[in-house]
Design a protein around this motif. Sequence first.
Motif, PDB file in Angstrom:
ATOM      1  N   UNK A  69       8.102  10.993   0.512  1.00 25.69           N
ATOM      2  CA  UNK A  69       7.988  11.540   1.790  1.00 25.69           C
ATOM      3  C   UNK A  69       9.156  12.438   2.169  1.00 25.69           C
ATOM      4  N   UNK A  70      10.239  12.101   1.746  1.00 29.40           N
ATOM      5  CA  UNK A  70      11.538  12.885   2.029  1.00 29.40           C
ATOM      6  C   UNK A  70      11.436  14.179   1.297  1.00 29.40           C
ATOM      7  N   UNK A 100       2.916   6.113  -3.171  1.00 33.80           N
ATOM      8  CA  UNK A 100       4.202   6.480  -3.521  1.00 33.80           C
ATOM      9  C   UNK A 100       4.089   7.050  -4.940  1.00 33.80           C
ATOM     10  N   UNK A 101       3.551   6.069  -5.785  1.00 26.81           N
ATOM     11  CA  UNK A 101       3.180   6.353  -7.292  1.00 26.81           C
ATOM     12  C   UNK A 101       2.125   7.434  -7.301  1.00 26.81           C
ATOM     13  N   UNK A 102       1.002   7.495  -6.182  1.00 32.87           N
ATOM     14  CA  UNK A 102       0.119   8.621  -6.721  1.00 32.87           C
ATOM     15  C   UNK A 102       0.473   9.778  -6.518  1.00 32.87           C
ATOM     16  N   UNK A 103       1.550  10.062  -5.534  1.00 29.73           N
ATOM     17  CA  UNK A 103       1.954  11.155  -4.934  1.00 29.73           C
ATOM     18  C   UNK A 103       2.934  11.708  -6.097  1.00 29.73           C
ATOM     19  N   UNK A 142      -0.620   9.446   6.733  1.00 27.15           N
ATOM     20  CA  UNK A 142      -1.060   8.201   6.339  1.00 27.15           C
ATOM     21  C   UNK A 142       0.228   7.224   5.964  1.00 27.15           C
ATOM     22  N   UNK A 143       1.242   7.526   5.223  1.00 24.55           N
ATOM     23  CA  UNK A 143       2.264   6.820   4.920  1.00 24.55           C
ATOM     24  C   UNK A 143       2.967   6.127   6.366  1.00 24.55           C
ATOM     25  N   UNK A 175       0.886  -1.282   0.097  1.00 24.20           N
ATOM     26  CA  UNK A 175      -0.030   0.299  -0.212  1.00 24.20           C
ATOM     27  C   UNK A 175       0.936   1.180   0.148  1.00 24.20           C
ATOM     28  N   UNK A 176       1.945   1.431   0.801  1.00 22.50           N
ATOM     29  CA  UNK A 176       2.798   2.429   0.929  1.00 22.50           C
ATOM     30  C   UNK A 176       3.499   2.810  -0.469  1.00 22.50           C
TER      31      UNK A 176
END
Length: 598
Positions: A315-316, A255-258, A365-366, A250-251
Amino acid sequence: MSAIWKYFQVNEDDKSKAVCKICQSKLSRGGTNPNSYNTSNLIKHLKTQHDAEHKEFSHGGGKLQQPTLPQTLKKREKMSRDSPHAIKITEALTQYIALDDQPLSVVENIGFRRLLSVLEPRYEIPSRQYITDRELPKLYDFVKRHIQSLLQDVSAISLTTDIWTSSVSPVSLISLTAQWVDKYFTLQRAVLHAKHFWGSHTSQAIADVFDEMLRKWGVPKTLIHVVLHDNAKNMIKAMTDAGLQNLPCFAHTLQLVVNEGLLVQRSVTDAVAIGRKIVRHFKHSTLAYSRLEDIQLQLNQPTKRLQQDVQTRWNSTFYMLQSLIEQKRALGIYGSEHELPENLAAHQWALLEKTVVVLAPFEELTRKVSCSDALASDVIPAVTVLLRILNRETEEDQGIKTMKSTLAAAVKRRFTDMEKIPLYCIATLLDPRYKYRFFSNVNIAIDAKEMLKVELQSVNTGEPKENLEEPPARRLRMTQASSSLDRVFEEITEEQKSSSQSHATPVGVAIQLETYLGETTIPREENPLQFWGVNKMRFPALAKISQRYLSAPCTSVESERLFSSVSHIINEDRNRLSAANAEMLLFLKKNLPLTFLK
């Protein structure tokens, strides 16, 4: 040394006198000259004043027995390697190497050898070869047997897997971590493998290695509930070819969505690129950093360093933007006094601030789904909450509407089939924090309920008569929401709180389902497995199914954390460590604590 000193001690204020420990009398030791000190007065006092102690003293011969020469030499002899004390020390030494990421060569280090010689001079430190060839395999076998005993009565196991390649050694490893719910409804984890992976990473090669790992542990495929992995096509095909139910991490999908949401808007990507250059400028110049720190002190700000992002971790980038915004004022002053590679314009600063606001729920959420206690049941509620946040229009959306709409579209596209997958639907229903409340519409909730009914039909559990009564409704404990994500979770829970259930009269095990779904959800911060541990007698059929479906994590983070530990084991100082020894050390580091008594 005379045994008389068992009953006396030297007077601290006057060394020429001794104090009786029994009556506290002070007695002369034979004068003021240390050369004339004796114990005659002390013995006489003991004889005349303390008869019982004098008899004890006399029976002991009046002197401490001096060890014989053989006894003295025996104390200097090295212990046999097979002696109980030596075995215990060697086992502790092997555990120290495994648990603390110590190189096998530590047994050859002069400082370490001197330390052990002081702690136990008679212990003969084994060689590195002895630890490698004998002690590591012995400890590995012991821990493996312990894990096999834990897996004996397990009804379902969920797995995660990933592939890691060392940057300092020609070694690739494939991981296999297991997660299950035991009979006490406690979530358990173990690392089964970090196996050396030869050759090309084709789907067929991965499937073959996976089969080999399962055979080694004697785990039948029927016992495996699901395998979590990354979104790589070779991994997806390998699990399908191996005949295993599998789901993407899911994480990784987030990542691909963001990435899609950030890259679609040119103005955002340009501002992020400038921010990245600014951070890189300070990373490459200690002088620039010292100047920035001086400015931070002048502004009475805490001295913080800017965070560099890693483009494979969205997220980084979020944290990098946060650090830039925190230091906006300091960077403005620095830019007016010193040269920067590029400067952010006022509208770009505003754009980055809005970007951080939009991405904050994704970051939160991540973090939450990457926790060790996150379950597959968290996925559907998380997506529902994300979509509601992204679809809301606010006054702050100016300049980022395209990014929000693209993020929402990407979430829908990436998770479009999520509510059709039984694993996610049944897990969500069986999570007492969510139940049916977070499905996108009523029809999907009904479909999910039908999936669970099909699963219930395969469970032949007798229902005690006392369980048929409607249990008292549980009062929902309200907590103050700490973020926009939490507020929307509570909002949806409240909206669905009074939704009506099916009016059909429940029959057989169906009464468990109707009663369970009719009760109020528990607070989101509570442990769903504890609920089932307490209520397994009320809902035996549902509890049995929950052991299977709530064993699944929602990410493959456990495998990624495993390989973070590998980088400490295979590093520049130990780049010649064999793959077999690396696997044993990693296996022990992660699983040895499971054998410790709690």
